[in-house]
Design a protein around this motif. Structure first.
Motif, PDB file in Angstrom:
ATOM      1  N   ARG A  69      -3.121  -3.645   9.000  1.00 29.17           N
ATOM      2  CA  ARG A  69      -4.425  -3.484   9.639  1.00 29.17           C
ATOM      3  C   ARG A  69      -4.561  -4.365  10.877  1.00 29.17           C
ATOM      4  O   ARG A  69      -5.331  -4.064  11.789  1.00 29.17           O
ATOM      5  N   THR A 101     -10.727  -3.040   3.729  1.00 26.34           N
ATOM      6  CA  THR A 101      -9.319  -2.641   3.804  1.00 26.34           C
ATOM      7  C   THR A 101      -9.161  -1.208   3.307  1.00 26.34           C
ATOM      8  O   THR A 101      -8.467  -0.395   3.916  1.00 26.34           O
ATOM      9  N   TRP A 136     -10.600   1.264   5.826  1.00 28.82           N
ATOM     10  CA  TRP A 136      -9.767   1.368   7.025  1.00 28.82           C
ATOM     11  C   TRP A 136      -8.569   2.293   6.772  1.00 28.82           C
ATOM     12  O   TRP A 136      -8.354   3.250   7.505  1.00 28.82           O
ATOM     13  N   GLU A 164      -7.930   5.973   8.399  1.00 24.56           N
ATOM     14  CA  GLU A 164      -6.787   6.166   9.290  1.00 24.56           C
ATOM     15  C   GLU A 164      -5.838   7.228   8.748  1.00 24.56           C
ATOM     16  O   GLU A 164      -5.293   8.028   9.491  1.00 24.56           O
TER      17      GLU A 164
END
Ligand code: ATP
Ligand code: MG
Length: 639
Positions: free
Chosen positions: A349, A378, A381, A385
Motif C-alpha cells: 500500500r 488496508t 484499499w 484496487e
C-alpha cells in the motif's frame, strides 16, 4: 434465520449439519481424499479433550497430494517455483514432482528413516524443502519445519524438542539480494543443543561454500544420483499417526510444538479447498507465506496439491524487483486464488497503486488474508484496487485451517470490513466470559472465543511430547465446562459476523472499562497520517491501566518535532471521537518501525513489557531487535 452474512441461509444449513451430525458430515467430507483402507469410526471422543478422527482408516498425505494426481493427470503443473532472489524459475508436473519426492524419500530411507522418525527441515524457500516434507509424509516420518530466518538459539530449542535423526538444510538463502549462509547458524545451534543429530543433508545451491564433515554430512545432489530410479511406495498410515510438528509464532511467549495427524488433516484441507477457497483442480494457487509457518504447510504445500492445483512458491520479497512482482506472477501463472497477510498488503500500500493495474489479474477470483487483524483501511484499499473479494480469515497454527471466514464455495456470502466472517463448519464456536465461563449470546457482547470439544479434523492432536501442556494451556483456562480457548477476544454483531478484538491478554482495563487494544488500533489506523500502530496497556496507579499508542507515521517528517505533535493530537482526537474519552491513549509515541515476529505479527507483549519497565521475555522469534530498542529509546526520551 436470514443473516446479512448468509443471505440465502445455505451456509447456515451447511454449518448446522456439521454441528448436529458431525459423523455424517465428516464422513462425507472424507470422500474428498483417497483411503487405502476405510475408517471404522468417524470420531472417537472417549478421552476428552483429545479426539481421534477417522479411526482405523489408512491413508497417506503424499499419496493424496501427489500420487493420485500423477496417476490421473501426470502432465498437469504441480509445483511452480520462482526465485526473484537468484533469478530462477522451475516447474514440475505431478509426475515429475512424484519422481522428485520418491528420490528424496529414497535418500531418507537409505539413512534409516522410517515411520515415526523425525526430520527437521531448516531451509529457505527452495523446492527441495517441499520435496523433503512430502518425502517424510510418504515414509510416515514426522517433519518439523523450522522457519529459515530463525537464528541458532531458536533453532537449537526446536532441535532438542523434536530430536531429529536428520536435518535437511541448505548452503544459503537470499533476502533482498543478500546471501544468508545457513551453515554457521546450524552449526552453532548444534553446539547449543543437547540432542546429537546423526546426519545432515545439504542442498548446495552454490551460493556459499559448505564445509563438509564426512562422517555426518550428505550432499543432496550426490545422494540423488545414487538413488536414481529407485521407487519408494507410500507407507499407509493409520489416520491418527503423526504427520508433523510445527511451532506457533511465539507472539505471546514460548512457542508451542503443535502436533498434527494424517487423515484428519488431509480431509480438513481438502474440504477447505473446496468450501472456503473455492480452488479448482488444474488452477493455480498462490500463497505468499513461507513454508516455515502454518499457512505455508496448509496452503503452499498440502492444501493446493491435495486439491489437484498447481502451487506457486516464491522466494523473494513483495517489493523486489518492484512492487508489481506478485501481480505479474498472478498474470503469468493465471493464479485463481491468492493468500497473503495484512502486513504484506500494508507494505504494498505504501507503493504506487499503478503496479496493481499494470498486470492482467482477470484469472484471480479472490484474495485471502490471514495471520493478524486486517484493519479496515488496508482491507478497503486492497479491495478497491483489486476490484475483487478480499477475504479475511482467522485461525491459528493449532487449528491448521480457518476458524472464521466466509465459505465462498458453499454459498455466496458478503464480506464485511473488519470481520473475518462466521464460524466455519465443524467449529463449535462460543463466546464466553473469561471470568465466569458464562456463554455470551447477545450481539455486541465481548468474550473469549472458545471452541467446544471435539475440535474438527485437522486441528492439533496435542502439544508434541507434552499432553499435559496441551490440556493445561488450551483446555483449562475457562471456568465451567472444558473448552478450547483461542485466547482471542471477539464479539458477534446482529448480522452474524464475528469480530476479533485482540488477544485476551491484550484487553486492557481503563478505570473499569474493558477495551480491546485492537479497537483502539483500528481507530488510530483510520487516521490518514498513520502507516502502522501498536497499542498496549500500561499499569497506572490511578486508572488501573492506560493505553499507550506507538504510531509509525506515513510521512517520516511526522516522526519528530512539530509534525509529530500534530499527528499525536490528530490521533488522540480520532480515538476520542470514535471510541470516547476512556479509550484515548495516555501517550502517543511516534516511531520509525514496530517490533514484529518473523511472521510479521506485532510483538505487543514485548512492547508492553518495555512500557512497564519489565524484561521483554522470550525474543527468539523477533524480526528486528533494533526496532524494539529504538522504541525503548523513544519511550525514554518522551519520559
Ligand atoms: P503464540 O501462540 O506462540 O503466542 P501466535 O498466536 O501469534 O503465537 P499463530 O498461530 O501464528 O501464533 O497465530 C494465531 C493468532 O494470530 C491468532 O490466535 C490471532 O491472535 C492472530 N490472528 C490470526 N489470523 C487473524 C485474523 N484474521 N484476524 C485477527 N487476528 C488473527
Ligand atoms: Mg497463539
Amino acid at each position: 434465520m436470514s443473516l446479512a452474512a448468509d443471505p440465502s441461509g445455505a451456509y447456515q444449513a451447511f454449518y448446522r449439519r456439521s454441528i448436529d451430525d458431525p459423523e455424517g458430515f465428516w464422513a462425507e467430507q472424507a470422500q474428498l481424499i483417497d483411503w487405502q483402507q476405510p475408517f471404522t469410526q468417524v470420531v472417537d471422543t472417549s478421552r476428552p479433550p483429545f479426539a481421534k478422527w477417522f479411526v482405523g482408516g489408512q491413508t497417506n498425505l503424499c499419496h493424496n497430494a501427489v500420487d493420485r494426481h500423477a496417476a490421473a493427470h501426470p502432465d498437469r503443473a504441480a509445483l511452480i517455483w520462482v526465485s526473484t532472489e537468484v533469478d530462477q524459475t522451475r516447474q514440475w508436473s505431478f509426475a515429475e514432482l512424484q519422481r522428485e519426492v520418491e528420490a528424496m524419500a529414497a535418500i531418507l530411507r537409505a539413512q534409516g528413516i522410517g515411520q515415526g522418525d523425525r526430520v527437521l527441515i531448516y531451509c529457505p524457500m527452495v523446492p527441495e524443502a517441499v520435496f523433503g516434507m512430502l518425502a517424510c509424509a510418504r515414509l510416515g516420518a514426522i517433519h518439523s519445519v523450522v522457519f529459515g530466518g530463525f537464528a541458532s538459539h531458536s533453532l537449537a530449542g526446536r532441535i532438542d524438542d523434536c530430536a531429529p535423526k536428520l536435518i535437511l538444510s541448505c548452503d544459503a538463502g537470499s533476502r533482498a539480494g543478500k546471501v544468508q549462509a545457513y551453515q554457521p547458524l546450524l552449526e552453532e545451534a548444534l553446539r547449543l543443543c543437547a540432542h546429537q543429530v546423526p546426519k545432515l543433508l545439504w542442498i548446495d545451491r552454490g551460493l556459499v561454500p559448505i564445509e563438509w564433515r564426512t562422517d555426518r554430512d550428505l550432499d543432496y545432489a550426490r545422494e540423488r544420483e545414487r538413488v536414481a530410479g529407485e521407487r519408494v511406495p507410500c507407507v499407509w498410515l493409520e489416520s491418527n499417526a503423526v504427520s508433523y510438528t510445527l511451532y506457533t509464532s511465539g507472539t505471546t511467549g514460548r512457542p508451542k510444538g503443535v502436533q498434527r495427524d494424517v487423515g484428519g488433516y488431509a480431509v480438513a484441507l481438502a474440504a477447505s479447498m473446496k468450501h472456503i477457497f473455492d480452488g479448482r483442480p488444474g488452477e493455480t494457487y498462490f500463497s505468499t507465506s513461507d513454508i516455515g509457518w502454518v499457512v505455508g504447510h496448509s496452503y503452499i504445500v498440502y492444501g493446493p496439491l491435495i486439491a489437484g492445483m498447481a502451487t506457486l512458491m516464491v522466494e523473494g520479497l513483495p517489493t523486489r524487483p518492484d512492487p508489481g512482482i506478485w501481480w505479474r506472477l498472478v498474470e503469468q501463472y493465471k493464479v485463481s486464488v491468492m493468500f497473503s497477510a495484512p502486513t504484506a498488503v500494508r507494505v504494498l500500500r505504501k507503493a504506487d497503486p499503478k503496479y496493481l493495474h499494470e498486470a492482467d489479474l482477470s484469472s484471480l477470483r479472490a484474495l485471502f488474508l490471514a495471520g493478524e487483524p486486517l484493519d479496515e483501511p488496508t482491507a478497503r484499499w486492497i479491495r478497491d484496487e483489486l476490484g475483487r473479494p478480499v477475504i479475511d480469515n482467522y485461525w491459528q497454527t493449532e487449528t491448521g485451517w480457518p476458524i472464521l471466514t466466509l465459505a465462498r464455495g458453499v454459498a455466496p456470502m458478503q464480506e464485511r470490513l473488519g470481520s473475518p466472517g462466521v464460524p466455519m463448519y465443524g467449529y463449535r464456536c462460543v463466546l464466553v466470559d473469561p471470568e465466569t465461563g458464562a456463554e455470551l449470546q447477545e450481539p455486541g457482547q465481548k468474550g473469549v472465543l472458545a471452541i467446544d470439544h471435539p475440535l474438527p479434523p485437522g486441528c492439533l492432536q496435542t502439544v508434541w511430547g507434552d499432553d499435559e501442556r496441551f490440556v493445561k494451556t488450551y483446555w483449562s483456562s475457562i471456568p465451567g465446562p472444558q473448552r478450547y480457548s483461542t485466547f482471542d477476544v471477539a464479539l458477534r454483531d446482529a448480522d452474524g459476523y464475528t469480530f476479533i478484538l485482540g488477544r485476551s491478554d491484550d484487553v486492557i482495563n481503563v478505570a473499569g472499562h474493558r477495551l480491546g487494544t485492537r479497537e483502539i488500533e483500528e481507530s488510530i489506523s483510520s487516521h490518514p497520517g498513520v502507516a502502522e500502530v501498536a497499542v498496549v496497556g500500561r499499569a497506572d496507579e490511578l486508572k488501573g491501566q492506560v493505553a499507550v499508542a506507538f504510531v509509525v507515521p506515513k510521512d517520516s517528517a511526522a516522526l519528530e518535532g512539530e509534525g509529530a505533535q500534530v499527528l499525536q493530537q490528530g490521533v488522540m482526537h480520532c480515538v476520542q471521537s470514535q471510541l470516547g474519552a476512556v479509550a484515548r491513549p495516555a501517550q502517543v509515541i511516534t516511531v520509525a518501525a514496530l517490533p514484529k515476529t518473523r511472521s510479521g505479527k506485532l510483538l505487543r507483549r514485548a512492547i508492553q513489557a518495555i512500557c512497564e519497565s519489565r524484561e521483554p521475555g522470550d525474543l527468539s522469534t523477533i524480526e528486528d531487535p533494533a526496532a524494539l530498542m529504538a522504541l525503548a529509546e523513544r519511550l525514554r526520551q518522551t519520559g
